[in-house]
Enzyme design. Structure first.
Site, short mmCIF file in Angstrom:
data_model
loop_
_atom_site.label_atom_id
_atom_site.label_comp_id
_atom_site.label_asym_id
_atom_site.label_seq_id
_atom_site.Cartn_x
_atom_site.Cartn_y
_atom_site.Cartn_z
CG ASN A 42 -2.35 -0.88 1.01
OD1 ASN A 42 -2.98 -0.55 0.12
ND2 ASN A 42 -2.20 -1.94 1.69
CG LEU A 89 -1.58 4.82 16.15
CD1 LEU A 89 -1.74 6.03 15.39
CD2 LEU A 89 0.12 4.36 15.85
CG HIS A 103 -9.35 -3.13 8.77
ND1 HIS A 103 -8.56 -3.99 9.70
CD2 HIS A 103 -10.35 -3.92 8.57
CE1 HIS A 103 -8.90 -4.92 10.00
NE2 HIS A 103 -10.28 -5.05 9.58
CD GLU A 153 -5.91 -3.69 1.56
OE1 GLU A 153 -4.91 -2.81 2.06
OE2 GLU A 153 -6.26 -4.79 1.78
C1 GRF Z 1 -3.12 -4.69 4.04
O1 GRF Z 1 -3.87 -5.54 3.69
C2 GRF Z 1 -3.84 -3.78 5.06
O2 GRF Z 1 -5.18 -3.34 4.67
C3 GRF Z 1 -3.77 -4.00 6.24
O3 GRF Z 1 -2.43 -4.74 6.29
C4 GRF Z 1 -2.27 -5.07 5.21
C5 GRF Z 1 -0.89 -4.62 4.75
O4 GRF Z 1 -0.24 -4.97 3.58
N1 GRF Z 1 -3.78 -3.11 7.25
P1 GRF Z 1 0.94 -4.03 2.69
O5 GRF Z 1 2.11 -4.07 3.94
O6 GRF Z 1 0.59 -2.49 2.32
O7 GRF Z 1 1.25 -4.71 1.60
#
Ligand code: GRF
Length: 194
Positions: A14, A93, A109, A174
């Site tokens: 992400n 946090l 999420h 995402e």
């Molecule tokens: C993602 O599925 C996000 O929604 C969750 O943790 C994962 C992180 O994946 N909070 P990345 O490190 O961004 O590949």
């Protein structure tokens, strides 16, 4: 120019999606000022460095949550960060952190919150028999994955899905939803400042 910080603990896909969207101009008036990880071996760190982004590892070591967060807060303030994007940052946090940047911390999420908060959201969706899951971008407050929802994207749960196949399809969404939502939030911050 809005200065973003992205906080990671792992592979950082992400973070990469956000950084590349910013670089491509899809998130106007923004720059990724720093990527911070609480894990020295997070795969995302090298990907940030490759993109010319400053990285910082702030490990918890033997400290309390408050002590660790104070170091993170100081690093963010020093760099005059406007918006913090949690992207697979696997730490809750402290209140002090949330108060220091209230309304300026986002998280992504992998479920349609308020369904399936916490760990293993995709597995939770499969166990529940839900036919629909997805992902959510929300503001971070004192609750676990419970802050105000900003945007969501649906993903169908298919017959025969495993946690891996469902996670992969959610992850694709995402990667689109997070940059789009960051752009929307920054636009609102800008309008509020005018
Ligand atoms: C993602 O599925 C996000 O929604 C969750 O943790 C994962 C992180 O994946 N909070 P990345 O490190 O961004 O590949």
């Amino acid at each position: 120019m809005h200065r973003l910080a992205i906080l990671i603990s792992g592979r950082g896909s992400n973070m990469v999606a956000l950084a590349d969207a910013v670089h491509a101009g899809a998130v106007p008036n923004a720059e990724v000022a720093i990527v911070i990880s609480d894990q020295a071996h997070a795969g995302g760190l090298a990907k940030a460095t490759e993109r010319g982004i400053e990285t910082l590892v702030i490990e918890r070591r033997a400290r309390t949550r408050e002590e660790h967060d104070r170091e993170v807060i100081a690093a963010l303030k020093e760099r005059r960060i406007d918006l913090i994007c949690l992207a697979g940052y696997m730490r809750v946090l402290s209140t002090e952190f949330i108060e220091a940047f209230r309304g300026r911390i986002l998280n992504i999420h992998p479920s349609l919150l308020p369904s399936f908060p916490g760990l293993n959201a995709q597995q939770q969706a499969l166990h529940s028999g839900a036919k629909l899951s997805g992902c959510t971008v929300h503001f971070v407050d004192e609750t676990l994955d419970g802050g105000p929802i900003i945007a969501q994207r649906e993903v169908a749960v298919l017959d025969g899905d495993t946690a891996e196949t469902l996670s992969a399809r959610i992850l694709e969404q995402e990667h689109q939803l997070y940059p789009e939502t960051v752009a929307t939030v920054l636009n609102r911050i800008k309008s509020a400042q005018v």
